[in-house]
Design an enzyme around this catalytic site. Sequence first.
Site, PDB file in Angstrom:
ATOM      1  N   LYS A  84       0.864  -1.177   0.000  1.00 30.66           N
ATOM      2  CA  LYS A  84       0.000   0.000   0.000  1.00 30.66           C
ATOM      3  C   LYS A  84       0.902   1.229   0.000  1.00 30.66           C
ATOM      4  O   LYS A  84       1.591   1.523   0.970  1.00 30.66           O
ATOM      5  CB  LYS A  84      -0.889  -0.020   1.251  1.00 30.66           C
ATOM      6  CG  LYS A  84      -1.955   1.067   1.247  1.00 30.66           C
ATOM      7  CD  LYS A  84      -3.299   0.470   0.907  1.00 30.66           C
ATOM      8  CE  LYS A  84      -4.412   1.518   1.032  1.00 30.66           C
ATOM      9  NZ  LYS A  84      -4.866   1.659   2.405  1.00 30.66           N
TER      10      LYS A  84
ATOM     11  N   GLU B 197      -7.643   1.498  -7.200  1.00 32.18           N
ATOM     12  CA  GLU B 197      -8.542   2.211  -6.294  1.00 32.18           C
ATOM     13  C   GLU B 197      -9.085   3.477  -6.942  1.00 32.18           C
ATOM     14  O   GLU B 197      -8.344   4.251  -7.541  1.00 32.18           O
ATOM     15  CB  GLU B 197      -7.783   2.592  -5.022  1.00 32.18           C
ATOM     16  CG  GLU B 197      -8.601   3.413  -4.034  1.00 32.18           C
ATOM     17  CD  GLU B 197      -7.785   3.830  -2.819  1.00 32.18           C
ATOM     18  OE1 GLU B 197      -7.490   2.955  -1.999  1.00 32.18           O
ATOM     19  OE2 GLU B 197      -7.423   5.019  -2.725  1.00 32.18           O
TER      20      GLU B 197
END
Length: 272
Positions: free
Chosen positions: A117, A166
């Site tokens: 991430k 995302e």
Amino acid sequence: MSTLLDQIVAATREVIQRRRAEVPPAELEASPFFHGPTLSLERALRREHLAVIAEIKKASPSRGVIRPDFDVADLARQYKAAGADAVSVLTEPAFFQGSPEHLALARRTIDLPLLRKDFILDPYQLVEARALGADAVLLIAAVLERDRLHDLHQAATELGLSCLVEVHDLAELDRIDFDQVRILGVNNRNLRTFAVNVDHALEVFAHVPEGIVRVAESGLRSGRELAYLRAHGVDAVLIGETLMRAPAPGDKLRALRAEAETHRRPPQPARP
């Protein structure tokens, strides 16, 4: 005036330059992880149950330090024991107090799919992720133009990495090539106000083709919310702060899943 996202991107570009100078790609490719097999994030998230990506992160720019007692190996072990389907590790240093070593340490500790991430802007970060033992990377549409997003996704795939792409709103779907993307995450947190709306993910997913793995991200706090999302077609959730703030994150994950199960089942009649 620059936004927080602009500041993070600018800081990330500086980090990339420094890391590339310190550890060139050829050195990264010598890592034993670089040539090893990777675990499929897509396969891990396609379950009969609602899959959970449990996140390891110390801090966030909106909340500050979330978990002062930060033991990556212990957190990874707790998540695996609690039945997490995958683990996300924050590696961004300036705003989230992450580190690439956190990812490498998690890889040495557990055998679940690991998601790096971070704010991926450059192919160097993909090579770095592979060398650290990642199985997947996060690609954030808000910081990538359509062509750049496509190229990074392709480069990641060629390295054996899965991609969780995302988006934050409907407009960002225009940047997605759905012939390429297999896993789509929707962040429920408004980037401007930081307010969270669990229904936001469902509103975006209504415009996404069938067959795409759907991941709801951010602000999830209860099993009731998890059951609600599953009932409306969400395949997986990414949970970070709620777990990180718990004294025992593994126990909290078990409790969320148990609560979700009670809300999933129809009420049973009382025994006479």
